[in-house]
Design an enzyme around this catalytic site. Structure first.
Site, PDB file in Angstrom:
ATOM      1  N   GLU A 235       0.956  -1.467  -0.084  1.00 31.87           N
ATOM      2  CA  GLU A 235      -0.040   0.288   0.059  1.00 31.87           C
ATOM      3  C   GLU A 235       0.813   0.998   0.327  1.00 31.87           C
ATOM      4  O   GLU A 235       1.250   1.351   1.565  1.00 31.87           O
ATOM      5  CB  GLU A 235      -0.582   0.237   1.388  1.00 31.87           C
ATOM      6  CG  GLU A 235      -1.656  -0.965   1.178  1.00 31.87           C
ATOM      7  CD  GLU A 235      -3.099  -0.780   0.413  1.00 31.87           C
ATOM      8  OE1 GLU A 235      -3.560   0.330   0.394  1.00 31.87           O
ATOM      9  OE2 GLU A 235      -3.692  -1.731  -0.150  1.00 31.87           O
ATOM     10  N   CYS A 269      -1.771   9.493   2.702  1.00 31.06           N
ATOM     11  CA  CYS A 269      -1.784   8.589   1.875  1.00 31.06           C
ATOM     12  C   CYS A 269      -2.670   9.512   1.257  1.00 31.06           C
ATOM     13  O   CYS A 269      -2.005   9.204  -0.424  1.00 31.06           O
ATOM     14  CB  CYS A 269      -1.246   7.426   1.957  1.00 31.06           C
ATOM     15  SG  CYS A 269      -2.641   6.136   3.001  1.00 31.06           S
TER      16      CYS A 269
HETATM   17  P1  NAD Z   1       8.954   4.030   4.114  1.00 29.47           P
HETATM   18  O1  NAD Z   1       9.028   3.707   2.481  1.00 29.47           O
HETATM   19  O2  NAD Z   1      10.020   4.843   3.877  1.00 29.47           O
HETATM   20  O3  NAD Z   1       8.735   3.311   5.082  1.00 29.47           O
HETATM   21  C1  NAD Z   1       8.224   2.627   5.746  1.00 29.47           C
HETATM   22  C2  NAD Z   1       8.835   1.201   6.447  1.00 29.47           C
HETATM   23  O4  NAD Z   1       9.749  -0.380   5.585  1.00 29.47           O
HETATM   24  C3  NAD Z   1       9.163   2.142   7.036  1.00 29.47           C
HETATM   25  O5  NAD Z   1       8.546   0.563   8.302  1.00 29.47           O
HETATM   26  C4  NAD Z   1      11.096   1.804   6.895  1.00 29.47           C
HETATM   27  O6  NAD Z   1      11.967   1.604   8.059  1.00 29.47           O
HETATM   28  C5  NAD Z   1      10.623   0.461   6.394  1.00 29.47           C
HETATM   29  N1  NAD Z   1      11.604   0.043   5.441  1.00 29.47           N
HETATM   30  C6  NAD Z   1      12.717   0.955   4.851  1.00 29.47           C
HETATM   31  N2  NAD Z   1      14.077   0.687   3.508  1.00 29.47           N
HETATM   32  C7  NAD Z   1      13.383  -0.413   3.700  1.00 29.47           C
HETATM   33  C8  NAD Z   1      13.835  -2.145   3.181  1.00 29.47           C
HETATM   34  N3  NAD Z   1      14.053  -1.408   2.056  1.00 29.47           N
HETATM   35  N4  NAD Z   1      13.039  -2.891   3.415  1.00 29.47           N
HETATM   36  C9  NAD Z   1      11.549  -3.280   4.137  1.00 29.47           C
HETATM   37  N5  NAD Z   1      11.364  -2.203   4.663  1.00 29.47           N
HETATM   38  C10 NAD Z   1      12.279  -1.194   4.755  1.00 29.47           C
HETATM   39  O7  NAD Z   1       7.525   5.287   4.199  1.00 29.47           O
HETATM   40  P2  NAD Z   1       7.405   6.648   5.675  1.00 29.47           P
HETATM   41  O8  NAD Z   1       8.267   7.072   5.093  1.00 29.47           O
HETATM   42  O9  NAD Z   1       7.748   5.518   6.469  1.00 29.47           O
HETATM   43  O10 NAD Z   1       5.495   6.373   5.088  1.00 29.47           O
HETATM   44  C11 NAD Z   1       5.209   7.204   4.300  1.00 29.47           C
HETATM   45  C12 NAD Z   1       4.572   6.904   3.508  1.00 29.47           C
HETATM   46  O11 NAD Z   1       3.516   5.534   3.116  1.00 29.47           O
HETATM   47  C13 NAD Z   1       3.960   7.848   1.944  1.00 29.47           C
HETATM   48  O12 NAD Z   1       4.262   7.624   0.538  1.00 29.47           O
HETATM   49  C14 NAD Z   1       2.301   7.398   2.389  1.00 29.47           C
HETATM   50  O13 NAD Z   1       1.736   7.845   1.564  1.00 29.47           O
HETATM   51  C15 NAD Z   1       2.643   5.627   2.725  1.00 29.47           C
HETATM   52  N6  NAD Z   1       1.610   5.651   2.814  1.00 29.47           N
HETATM   53  C16 NAD Z   1       0.495   4.995   2.248  1.00 29.47           C
HETATM   54  C17 NAD Z   1      -0.482   4.331   2.463  1.00 29.47           C
HETATM   55  C18 NAD Z   1      -1.659   3.340   1.966  1.00 29.47           C
HETATM   56  O14 NAD Z   1      -2.553   2.855   2.122  1.00 29.47           O
HETATM   57  N7  NAD Z   1      -1.433   3.245   0.889  1.00 29.47           N
HETATM   58  C19 NAD Z   1      -1.358   4.867   3.699  1.00 29.47           C
HETATM   59  C20 NAD Z   1       0.217   5.209   4.748  1.00 29.47           C
HETATM   60  C21 NAD Z   1       1.553   4.997   4.529  1.00 29.47           C
END
Ligand code: NAD
Length: 516
Positions: A235, A269
């Site tokens: 997501e 998001c």
């Molecule tokens: P991010 O992608 O930086 O991090 C998300 C999670 O992934 C964190 O827990 C992080 O530690 C982990 N992560 C980072 N690198 C990784 C890897 N290589 N492998 C596995 N895990 C890894 O995102 P963020 O800044 O925490 O969140 C913001 C983003 O989330 C925005 O783009 C937002 O739109 C999106 N979001 C989407 C939804 C949805 O339902 N579509 C809901 C909430 C947030």
């Protein structure tokens, strides 16, 4: 320039330092999974009603400890108590009963109807089998609420769960895990703390995964999960559009667009980041939207601040870069456009006269910025809304519900609205999903169970006789084949000729099996 503090070590509301939370060494993940597997075997043997009962205790415990988590959320994200209460905690009570009803529908075994003539004595049932240990990798923006969509169906389906909260909000993740741990079998729910390295290592050891986060990370995660052949629901980000038609209820539309553009400081998001407004009402719409933005309070400005701060310096930098880019390319600043407070606060911002070349119209801003583009008519708005790599939510605002519904259906998004936006994420029986770079994931509802269960086809044959099409090939089998072809072409007479052949076939097969 001073280096920003490490994630999770300061409060974005006022910049005060927070005690760091230790990361989980990646070498310990195997042990977490082993404990989870042991617990999962027993958990899966419980009935669904028993699982629901145990989860009811968890929910009651969480609600009893509301003060604890609201304080943690305030500290880690800068949200006010009311903001966190309304947007993260208060939905929890009603969530579980609805999620449980979805689980009953998704987990119900299905008896497959078979023709007794073609499949004599055979019974088939399809069953939903838990995947095993599910990894839940979460972002920071709704540090608590983002867990509901995956954790309840995962556990209701009979899985164990390992949570990987964002490194920006580790205390919220630890608190969630602790509440489940207190009421459920040891090891069934646990937490792995840390950043991307821990998230990446988690993918290597779990049986299924839900990931909520940014597009670049989601893509890496999905690739690795595909290489491991484990189901993975991603997501990802959005760049939601709202289409405001000339016949909208202007009061309600201005309030609704401000709400879903600026809610959670735009760190949603499914925030409305782009607005396409029909030219004839644009001046008045923009004037009013700017007035609403100007009137909002940013935490810690008063006890009832409307929005909190941005979560991180990186997020603030994106917002400032996008606003500067828009102004440089000719946008008009209607409201906001500046920092506020002692932490990472940013004033609710409205930009008018935006164009598709601007970053605010193309890339996810994830901040309190609403970019408005004026359009000549609705068709132009739909084309612009769809000309985005993202596709999470989209909305049409109009008093003509039929026309609005027709236009909403034409938006390339997972969740389409008429006269509202960003609403479905709190509902346990509604699929929360997107298209294009927002990812293929489906969160919540019975539609999400593909990630949490696999189908098992259980075939039980109670027929005493061998099936007539088994070896050996002989003249009767050849005749049977021809009769089945006639039947397929619609001949009823062919059916009447089959029974004597079947008897002969059974005898021939039994003779072969006896070795005569
Ligand atoms: P991010 O992608 O930086 O991090 C998300 C999670 O992934 C964190 O827990 C992080 O530690 C982990 N992560 C980072 N690198 C990784 C890897 N290589 N492998 C596995 N895990 C890894 O995102 P963020 O800044 O925490 O969140 C913001 C983003 O989330 C925005 O783009 C937002 O739109 C999106 N979001 C989407 C939804 C949805 O339902 N579509 C809901 C909430 C947030």
């Amino acid at each position: 320039m001073t280096k920003p503090p490490a994630p999770g070590t300061f409060s974005p509301a006022d910049g005060r330092s927070l005690e760091p939370v230790a990361s989980t060494p990646v070498t310990e993940l195997e042990a977490l999974v082993e404990r989870a597997r042991d617990a999962q075997i027993r958990w899966a043997k419980r009935t669904l009603a028993e699982r629901v009962e145990a989860l009811e205790r968890v929910v009651a415990r969480m609600l009893d400890r509301a003060d604890e988590i609201l304080a943690i959320l305030g500290e880690e994200t800068g949200k006010s108590r009311t903001d966190a209460l309304l947007n993260e905690l208060s939905g929890l009570g009603p969530y579980l009963p609805v999620a449980a009803a979805e689980a009953r529908a998704a987990l119900k075994p299905v008896k497959v109807k078979l023709s007794p003539l073609d499949y004599p004595g055979k019974k088939i049932v399809t069953e939903a089998v838990p995947r095993g240990v599910v990894g839940i990798i979460a972002p920071w923006n709704y540090a608590l609420g983002n867990f509901y969509k995956p954790i309840f169906p995962a556990l209701l389906a009979g899985n164990a769960v390992i949570l990987k909260p964002s490194e920006y909000t580790p205390r919220t993740g630890a608190w969630v895990a602790a509440q489940f741990e207190a009421e459920l079998p040891a090891g069934l729910v646990s937490v792995a703390q840390g950043g991307g390295d821990v998230g990446a290592a988690l993918i290597e050891v779990v049986d299924a995964l839900t990931f909520t986060g940014s597009v670049p990370t989601g893509r890496k995660v999905a690739v690795r999960a595909a290489e491991r052949f484990i189901p993975c629901s991603v997501e990802l980000g959005g760049k939601d559009a709202a289409i405001v038609l000339a016949d909208c209820n202007l009061d309600r539309t201005v309030a609704g667009v401000a709400q879903w553009g600026l809610h959670n400081c735009g760190q949603n998001c499914a925030a409305i980041e782009r607005v396409y407004v029909e030219g004839v009402i644009a001046d008045e719409f923009v004037r009013r939207l700017g007035a609403v933005a100007d009137a909002l309070h940013v935490s810690p400005d008063g006890p009832h601040a409307d929005i909190g701060p941005l979560q991180s310096h990186a997020q603030l930098a994106i917002v400032e870069r996008h606003v500067a880019d828009a102004l440089k390319k000719g946008a008009t600043l209607v409201a906001g456009g500046e920092r506020t407070g002692s932490g990472l606060g940013y004033r609710p911002t409205v930009l008018d006269h935006c164009t598709p070349e601007m970053l605010v119209m193309t890339e996810e801003t994830f901040g309190p910025v609403i970019a408005v583009q004026r359009v000549a008519e609705p068709e132009e708005a739909v084309a612009l809304a769809n000309a985005s790599p993202y596709g999470l939510n989209g909305s049409v605002w109009t008093t003509n519900i039929d026309r609005g519904t027709e236009l909403a259906r034409r938006l390339d998004v997972g969740v389409a609205y008429v006269n509202n936006h960003s609403f479905g994420g709190a509902l346990a029986n509604v699929p929360w999903t997107g298209v294009k770079e927002t990812g293929t994931g489906v969160a919540a509802s019975r539609w999400s169970y593909h990630t949490f269960t696999r189908p098992r086809t259980l075939f039980v044959d109670t027929n005493k006789n061998p099936d007539p099409w088994w070896f050996p090939m002989n003249e009767e089998l050849a005749q049977m084949g021809e009769l089945l072809l006639e039947r397929a072409r619609g001949s009823k007479a062919a059916l009447l000729k089959l029974p004597p052949l079947l008897g002969k076939r059974v005898k021939a097969i039994q003779k072969l099996a006896r070795g005569d």
